[in-house]
Design an enzyme around this catalytic site. Structure first.
Site, PDB file in Angstrom:
ATOM      1  N   TYR A 129      39.691  33.816  47.200  1.00  0.00           N
ATOM      2  CA  TYR A 129      40.624  35.009  48.040  1.00  0.00           C
ATOM      3  C   TYR A 129      42.157  34.483  47.810  1.00  0.00           C
ATOM      4  CZ  TYR A 129      39.676  35.775  53.475  1.00  0.00           C
ATOM      5  OH  TYR A 129      40.240  36.192  54.352  1.00  0.00           O
ATOM      6  N   ASN A 130      42.937  33.390  47.618  1.00  0.00           N
ATOM      7  CA  ASN A 130      44.726  33.741  47.652  1.00  0.00           C
ATOM      8  C   ASN A 130      44.783  34.990  47.033  1.00  0.00           C
ATOM      9  OD1 ASN A 130      46.911  31.965  47.932  1.00  0.00           O
ATOM     10  ND2 ASN A 130      46.511  31.865  45.662  1.00  0.00           N
ATOM     11  N   ASP A 135      30.804  31.062  39.082  1.00  0.00           N
ATOM     12  CA  ASP A 135      31.439  29.946  40.170  1.00  0.00           C
ATOM     13  C   ASP A 135      30.643  29.391  41.399  1.00  0.00           C
ATOM     14  OD1 ASP A 135      33.646  29.588  38.003  1.00  0.00           O
ATOM     15  OD2 ASP A 135      35.205  30.797  38.348  1.00  0.00           O
TER      16      ASP A 135
END
Length: 285
Positions: free
Chosen positions: A193-194, A73
């Protein structure tokens, strides 16, 4: 119709480079496409020397009909930053592959099918993924669009760092606290990250944004909002802070400062098969 294809391989990855070379050879000889279609290929300049092909900067592929990203990704995020809305196909050499739905063994067949479709229809249709744009309230700077998230945080994480951040939603204060920072994510970025900061997973079919505080002293729950919401992060404190787009593009903030976050005008376009979101979640650590 002639079709122009760009191919980007994960840097220093021999497997990715080998697949790039195979795609170039297959497309240039027209295998599975037909002699009536002239396919012009080019690889990124980091891949060019290892496989002995002409290379260009990834940004120069923005005028291609299709760009193939071979890697994880992270590679696709890099490609998306460089080429904007040019159709991208992701070939997955990573572990999870939320954005890269094509297995290496299927890459040649999928790419040749897409080239044939482009030859027949003149363009490729795909699904659009929203990106975020962070702008200084006084208009002095704007970060490159983020496919995953925009983060505003203090000079460092942890004890002695952070900043006071007020989160305003359509002009109303939602949260105000000393925190390591605040993160605003797209559905695409909700798994990145969230998620590590305790934010919710958002299905890729949803049209929404997520606001998540990071280690806030007096925090509120993560908030899911409409993409058209006016989001402002007002940052104050004795030290500097930073606004960061997808972990790379960074802007130093002289405090106090206000950062406006909105959906960018230009999304990215993914083409080819869709990945299975639920199955991909099983690969998360």
């Amino acid at each position: 119709m002639d079709v122009a294809v760009g191919i980007v391989a994960q840097r220093d990855n021999e497997r990715a480079q080998g697949l790039a070379a195979k795609l170039v050879e297959t497309l240039e000889r027209g295998a599975g496409i037909g002699e009536e279609c002239d396919v012009r290929t080019v690889v990124d300049d980091a891949t060019a020397e290892p496989i002995g092909e002409p290379g260009v900067p990834v940004a120069a592929m923005a005028d291609r009909d299709l760009v193939v990203s071979i890697g994880g990704d992270g590679t696709l995020l890099f490609v998306a930053r460089e080429i904007g809305s040019t159709p991208i196909l992701g070939v997955n050499l990573g572990e999870v592959g939320f954005l890269n739905a094509v297995a290496p063994a299927d890459a040649v067949d999928v790419v040749t099918d897409l080239v044939a479709e482009c030859r027949d229809t003149g363009a490729l249709e795909g699904r659009e993924l929203a990106r975020l744009e962070a702008t200084c309230a006084d208009g002095e700077w704007t970060l490159d669009p983020a496919l995953n998230e925009v983060v505003v945080h203090g000079k460092r994480r942890g004890h002695g760092g952070g900043a006071a951040v007020e989160v305003r939603v359509d002009g109303d204060r939602y949260a105000e606290s000393h925190a390591d920072g605040v993160l605003v994510a797209t559905p695409t970025g909700s798994t990145a990250y969230n998620l590590s900061e305790g934010g919710p997973l958002v299905h890729p079919s949803m049209d929404a944004l997520v606001v998540t505080q990071m280690a806030a002293a007096d925090g509120m729950p993560p908030l899911v909002v409409d993409p058209g919401t006016d989001l402002e992060l007002a940052v104050s404190g004795p030290d500097t802070a930073y606004a960061i787009s997808d972990g790379r593009n960074r802007q130093r903030l002289e405090l106090p400062a206000t950062v406006d976050i909105s959906v960018a005008d230009e999304p990215i376009t993914l083409v080819g098969p869709r990945g299975n979101f639920v199955e991909s979640l099983e690969k998360l650590e």
